[in-house]
Motif scaffolding. Structure first.
Motif, PDB file in Angstrom:
ATOM      1  N   PRO A  63       7.092 -26.247  51.992  1.00 55.22           N
ATOM      2  CA  PRO A  63       8.693 -26.369  51.507  1.00 55.22           C
ATOM      3  C   PRO A  63       9.073 -26.577  52.286  1.00 55.22           C
ATOM      4  CG  PRO A  63       8.791 -23.460  51.456  1.00 55.22           C
ATOM      5  CD  PRO A  63       6.756 -23.692  51.948  1.00 55.22           C
ATOM      6  N   GLU A  64       8.623 -27.149  53.605  1.00 60.01           N
ATOM      7  CA  GLU A  64       9.292 -28.321  54.435  1.00 60.01           C
ATOM      8  C   GLU A  64       8.593 -29.163  53.741  1.00 60.01           C
ATOM      9  OE1 GLU A  64       9.764 -29.095  59.103  1.00 60.01           O
ATOM     10  OE2 GLU A  64       7.877 -29.134  58.663  1.00 60.01           O
ATOM     11  N   ALA A  65       7.285 -29.828  53.467  1.00 59.80           N
ATOM     12  CA  ALA A  65       7.554 -31.415  52.756  1.00 59.80           C
ATOM     13  C   ALA A  65       8.584 -31.418  51.757  1.00 59.80           C
ATOM     14  CB  ALA A  65       6.515 -31.184  52.015  1.00 59.80           C
ATOM     15  N   ILE A  66       8.426 -30.653  51.138  1.00 56.92           N
ATOM     16  CA  ILE A  66       9.371 -30.860  49.474  1.00 56.92           C
ATOM     17  C   ILE A  66      10.441 -31.447  49.464  1.00 56.92           C
ATOM     18  CG2 ILE A  66      10.378 -29.853  47.448  1.00 56.92           C
ATOM     19  CD1 ILE A  66       6.928 -29.843  47.466  1.00 56.92           C
ATOM     20  N   PHE A  67      11.250 -30.941  50.785  1.00 52.52           N
ATOM     21  CA  PHE A  67      12.842 -31.266  50.849  1.00 52.52           C
ATOM     22  C   PHE A  67      12.363 -32.747  51.902  1.00 52.52           C
ATOM     23  CE2 PHE A  67      13.651 -26.238  51.468  1.00 52.52           C
ATOM     24  CZ  PHE A  67      14.949 -26.058  50.060  1.00 52.52           C
ATOM     25  N   ASN A  68      11.242 -33.027  52.323  1.00 52.85           N
ATOM     26  CA  ASN A  68      11.560 -34.265  53.092  1.00 52.85           C
ATOM     27  C   ASN A  68      10.708 -35.131  52.392  1.00 52.85           C
ATOM     28  OD1 ASN A  68      13.078 -32.747  55.317  1.00 52.85           O
ATOM     29  ND2 ASN A  68      10.766 -32.412  56.213  1.00 52.85           N
ATOM     30  N   ILE A  69      10.884 -35.226  51.105  1.00 54.46           N
ATOM     31  CA  ILE A  69       9.832 -35.478  50.159  1.00 54.46           C
ATOM     32  C   ILE A  69       9.922 -37.371  49.854  1.00 54.46           C
ATOM     33  CG2 ILE A  69      10.422 -35.787  47.962  1.00 54.46           C
ATOM     34  CD1 ILE A  69       6.551 -35.528  48.633  1.00 54.46           C
ATOM     35  N   ASN A  70      11.115 -37.533  50.232  1.00 55.48           N
ATOM     36  CA  ASN A  70      11.797 -39.074  49.704  1.00 55.48           C
ATOM     37  C   ASN A  70      11.084 -39.308  51.419  1.00 55.48           C
ATOM     38  OD1 ASN A  70      12.759 -41.052  48.107  1.00 55.48           O
ATOM     39  ND2 ASN A  70      14.311 -40.641  49.659  1.00 55.48           N
ATOM     40  N   ALA A  71      12.219 -38.544  52.491  1.00 58.39           N
ATOM     41  CA  ALA A  71      11.772 -39.358  54.114  1.00 58.39           C
ATOM     42  C   ALA A  71      10.337 -40.120  53.978  1.00 58.39           C
ATOM     43  CB  ALA A  71      12.039 -38.952  54.799  1.00 58.39           C
ATOM     44  N   LEU A  72       9.575 -38.577  53.812  1.00 54.14           N
ATOM     45  CA  LEU A  72       7.774 -38.641  53.525  1.00 54.14           C
ATOM     46  C   LEU A  72       7.198 -40.043  53.204  1.00 54.14           C
ATOM     47  CD1 LEU A  72       7.158 -35.213  53.988  1.00 54.14           C
ATOM     48  CD2 LEU A  72       6.756 -36.461  55.701  1.00 54.14           C
ATOM     49  N   ALA A  73       7.516 -39.918  51.784  1.00 59.70           N
ATOM     50  CA  ALA A  73       7.417 -41.743  51.094  1.00 59.70           C
ATOM     51  C   ALA A  73       8.033 -42.614  51.463  1.00 59.70           C
ATOM     52  CB  ALA A  73       7.800 -41.516  49.510  1.00 59.70           C
ATOM     53  N   ALA A 130       7.560 -32.679  40.360  1.00 62.31           N
ATOM     54  CA  ALA A 130       8.827 -34.536  39.232  1.00 62.31           C
ATOM     55  C   ALA A 130       9.048 -34.458  40.860  1.00 62.31           C
ATOM     56  CB  ALA A 130       9.346 -33.020  38.794  1.00 62.31           C
ATOM     57  N   ARG A 131       9.551 -33.859  41.950  1.00 61.04           N
ATOM     58  CA  ARG A 131      10.358 -34.543  42.914  1.00 61.04           C
ATOM     59  C   ARG A 131       9.115 -35.100  43.800  1.00 61.04           C
ATOM     60  NH1 ARG A 131      14.078 -30.665  46.231  1.00 61.04           N
ATOM     61  NH2 ARG A 131      14.362 -33.082  47.800  1.00 61.04           N
ATOM     62  N   CYS A 132       8.786 -34.718  43.569  1.00 60.09           N
ATOM     63  CA  CYS A 132       6.726 -35.326  44.614  1.00 60.09           C
ATOM     64  C   CYS A 132       6.580 -36.672  44.011  1.00 60.09           C
ATOM     65  CB  CYS A 132       6.157 -35.006  45.037  1.00 60.09           C
ATOM     66  SG  CYS A 132       6.084 -33.234  46.270  1.00 60.09           S
ATOM     67  N   LEU A 133       6.554 -36.450  42.560  1.00 61.48           N
ATOM     68  CA  LEU A 133       6.391 -37.789  41.647  1.00 61.48           C
ATOM     69  C   LEU A 133       7.105 -38.734  41.566  1.00 61.48           C
ATOM     70  CD1 LEU A 133       4.977 -35.950  38.389  1.00 61.48           C
ATOM     71  CD2 LEU A 133       3.424 -38.108  39.228  1.00 61.48           C
ATOM     72  N   LEU A 134       8.441 -38.307  41.655  1.00 64.58           N
ATOM     73  CA  LEU A 134       9.546 -39.517  41.899  1.00 64.58           C
ATOM     74  C   LEU A 134       9.383 -39.985  43.669  1.00 64.58           C
ATOM     75  CD1 LEU A 134      13.010 -37.216  40.071  1.00 64.58           C
ATOM     76  CD2 LEU A 134      11.428 -39.777  39.208  1.00 64.58           C
ATOM     77  N   ALA A 135       9.053 -39.837  44.003  1.00 65.95           N
ATOM     78  CA  ALA A 135       9.487 -40.026  45.636  1.00 65.95           C
ATOM     79  C   ALA A 135       8.320 -41.127  46.152  1.00 65.95           C
ATOM     80  CB  ALA A 135       9.212 -39.111  46.644  1.00 65.95           C
ATOM     81  N   ALA A 136       7.063 -40.436  45.160  1.00 68.20           N
ATOM     82  CA  ALA A 136       5.348 -41.275  45.600  1.00 68.20           C
ATOM     83  C   ALA A 136       6.316 -42.505  45.248  1.00 68.20           C
ATOM     84  CB  ALA A 136       4.209 -40.716  44.981  1.00 68.20           C
TER      85      ALA A 136
END
Length: 294
Positions: free
Chosen positions: A128-138, A178-184
């Motif tokens: 869950p932490e990764a999902i919340f931070n996904i844009n910063a990670l990307a 979908a959030r992860c796809l958008l960020a990537a």
């Protein structure tokens, strides 16, 4: 840099020498030599040496080779990262990435070890932490020292961490995926879908491949060689799609259309944006054809 198809990435246990040898001839676009989940604690050191020897020996042809190391909070992480850095795979897959500091620490260690710049970092997104931070990670992909080249979804771990059920259609996870796809794709990196667990359910596997392709995943991670062929087929542009893409490109290359934003193709109005999308389709198809020929 030439386009590399990433339709199918097969996990191979690092402790299984026969499986690693077999990986050199399988038609997957990439293999992930696993030191983490697939290897028991007492076999970690032997698996690490076996994987390093296999990567150094080469012979994987055009397949990308990743090493999945153990997470930062495990006793094996430091030795795994050091061994992987010196083996020089195409990618080092880091599990349990939830915050940017993890990527920065890994990138700094690879820099300190003078790891070949060709070796990129891929991050498992499985908490869950990764999902919340996904844009910063990307966004870390813009920092060359992190070497971040892509995400790999860890859907089994996500289910475990969230208590979401793994059901056909993946409704509980669609918003996270979908959030992860958008960020990537917003930050120009690739993203691979998670694994499908039921090896006896071929229609279900194909349906999930098609869903992932339609959502925008670049490919899928696999757990058995039998999944490679359907995965490659579904993530490859069809003959009709490639033919249509070539028509779109050709239309905008006609002298009368070169300055236009819209052209007519077979009675359909096509925007220049569609021609750009078509170029990617053709690039993928050409790269797949080149791999098959090789």
């Amino acid at each position: 840099m030439p386009f590399r198809p990433r339709r199918s990435f097969l996990y191979m246990p690092g402790s299984n020498a026969r499986a690693i040898e077999k990986a050199r001839a399988l038609p997957a676009d990439g293999v992930i030599l696993d030191l983490e989940d697939a290897v028991a604690p007492e076999a970690k050191e032997q698996a690490r040496q076996q994987v390093v020897d296999a990567v150094k020996a080469g012979g994987f042809g055009g397949r990308e080779v990743f090493i999945r190391i153990n997470a930062l909070d495990t006793p094996w992480h430091a030795d795994d990262l050091s061994a992987a850095a010196h083996a020089g795979p195409d990618g080092i897959l880091v599990p349990k990435v939830g915050k940017v500091e993890t990527l920065e620490r890994v990138g700094q260690r690879l820099l300190d070890m003078k790891c070949d710049l060709r070796t990129r970092v891929w991050a498992m997104i499985e908490t869950p932490e990764a999902i919340f931070n996904i844009n910063a990670l990307a966004a870390e992909a813009h920092d060359s020292e992190t070497r971040l080249a892509g995400f790999v979804m860890g859907t089994n771990d996500l289910a475990k961490e969230t208590r979401a059920r793994l059901i056909p259609g993946r409704a509980p996870m669609l918003s996270w995926l979908a959030r992860c796809l958008l960020a990537a794709h917003a930050h120009g990196i690739d993203i691979l879908d998670g694994v499908y667990n039921d090896l006896s359910d071929a229609p279900g596997f194909e349906a999930e491949c098609a869903q992932g392709r339609d959502m925008g995943f670049d490919g899928k991670t696999l757990i058995h060689p039998n999944q490679i062929e359907p995965c490659n087929r579904i993530f490859s542009p069809s003959v009709d799609e490639v033919a249509q893409a070539r028509k779109f490109i050709a239309a905008f290359e006609l002298p009368e259309n070169r300055g236009k934003g819209v052209a007519q193709v077979d009675g359909r109005m096509v925007e220049r944006m569609h021609a750009e999308m078509a170029r990617r389709t053709v690039e993928i198809a050409d790269a797949i054809a080149a791999r098959s020929a090789g």
